[in-house]
Design an enzyme around this catalytic site. Structure first.
Site, PDB file in Angstrom:
ATOM      1  N   SER A  41      44.862  42.687  39.264  1.00  0.00           N
ATOM      2  CA  SER A  41      43.906  43.697  39.695  1.00  0.00           C
ATOM      3  C   SER A  41      44.581  44.739  40.603  1.00  0.00           C
ATOM      4  O   SER A  41      45.575  45.343  40.220  1.00  0.00           O
ATOM      5  CB  SER A  41      42.727  42.994  40.375  1.00  0.00           C
ATOM      6  N   ASP A 160      38.700  41.330  34.731  1.00  0.00           N
ATOM      7  CA  ASP A 160      39.452  41.176  35.981  1.00  0.00           C
ATOM      8  C   ASP A 160      40.375  39.960  35.983  1.00  0.00           C
ATOM      9  O   ASP A 160      39.934  38.826  35.824  1.00  0.00           O
ATOM     10  CB  ASP A 160      38.429  41.075  37.115  1.00  0.00           C
TER      11      ASP A 160
END
Length: 281
Positions: A41, A160
């Site tokens: 991320s 994610d």
């Protein structure tokens, strides 16, 4: 022959401002003993700018494009939009402060980006080329529900990387690293507990059962990474660099003053990291 070394950078949304401060110090000191750089991320995005040699770009991104309501807006989310609008953000980056994708992928240090496959709930690790890098990073940052879409890579949906491998230190070890520097966005004593928001998120994503299971068990994956950091295999040495206390910045913080303060803390930690790495070696 030197033992292969890796740098691993945790995500955490706007908390990534801390590791951006550490990485800027590394650039200033021409410190890069790493053959592998792996992040999830925001951590992966920070590494991309770092490997491209774009000093201060990460700080600029956090305190300008990423601090705008066009990117972060709880009100927009309540109206059915994205809380974290990555589509706006990626366009803003390209217009105003583009990532040097060629520089990031041409560096001798291999960049690996952590994602979560929405159809399996498992972590998948990409080594993107220059043409692929921006979309792979977007997938790694696509926090479920806060960004209401998945990102397709080769026809499959991804989300994610922090869901399944927020601190991908074990992957660094699997890829041969035996000296690993881990940059955290949480204090060293932070332990991820099961949370109500994970239960709610899993319910909201029940049409994607594998991803829902991964969200419910994200705290276990986080715990395994911490266990590795605390007790690595005998042939591996891990140096953990973490905030000494909780940052002022949270995942969706837009307060530029708080961001600048936590960037400064990262810079101080970066100086200490250089000294600790030298002692470790």
């Amino acid at each position: 022959m030197s033992v292969p070394a890796a740098i691993v950078v945790e995500g955490g949304g706007m908390r990534g401002i801390f590791s951006s401060g550490v990485l800027d110090v590394f650039l200033e000191q021409s410190f890069n003993p790493f053959q592998l750089a792996i992040g999830s991320s925001a951590g992966a995005c920070n590494l991309a700018s770092h490997l491209a040699g774009q000093h201060d770009r990460n700080r600029r991104c956090y305190t300008t494009q990423m601090s705008r309501p066009e990117f972060i807006s709880g009100r927009r989310y309540l109206r059915g939009g994205h809380w974290l609008d990555l589509d706006y953000l990626w366009d803003a980056f390209q217009r105003e402060d583009p990532l040097d994708v060629q520089g990031a992928t041409a560096n001798a240090t291999k960049l690996v980006v952590t994602t979560t496959a929405a159809d399996t709930g498992l972590p998948e690790f990409f080594e993107p080329n220059a043409d692929e890098l921006l979309e792979v990073l977007r997938a790694s940052c696509a926090v479920p529900l806060l960004y209401r879409k998945f990102v397709e890579l080769s026809g499959r949906p991804y989300t994610d990387g922090g869901v399944s491998a927020a601190i991908p230190v074990e992957e660094a070890f699997r890829r041969g690293a035996r000296r690993i520097l881990v940059l955290r966005s949480r204090p060293a004593d932070y332990v991820k507990e099961p949370r109500l928001e994970s239960v709610i998120g899993a319910l909201a994503l029940r049409k994607h059962p594998a991803l829902a299971r991964a969200i419910r068990s994200a705290h276990k994956a986080y715990g395994r990474a911490l266990a590795f950091i605390r007790n690595p295999p005998a042939e591996c040495t891990v140096l953990e660099i973490a905030p000494k206390q909780a940052l002022r910045t949270g995942r969706t913080t837009r307060d530029v003053g708080a961001l600048e303060e936590d960037y400064a803390l990262g810079r101080k930690a970066g100086i200490s990291a250089l000294e600790e790495w030298a002692r470790m070696n």
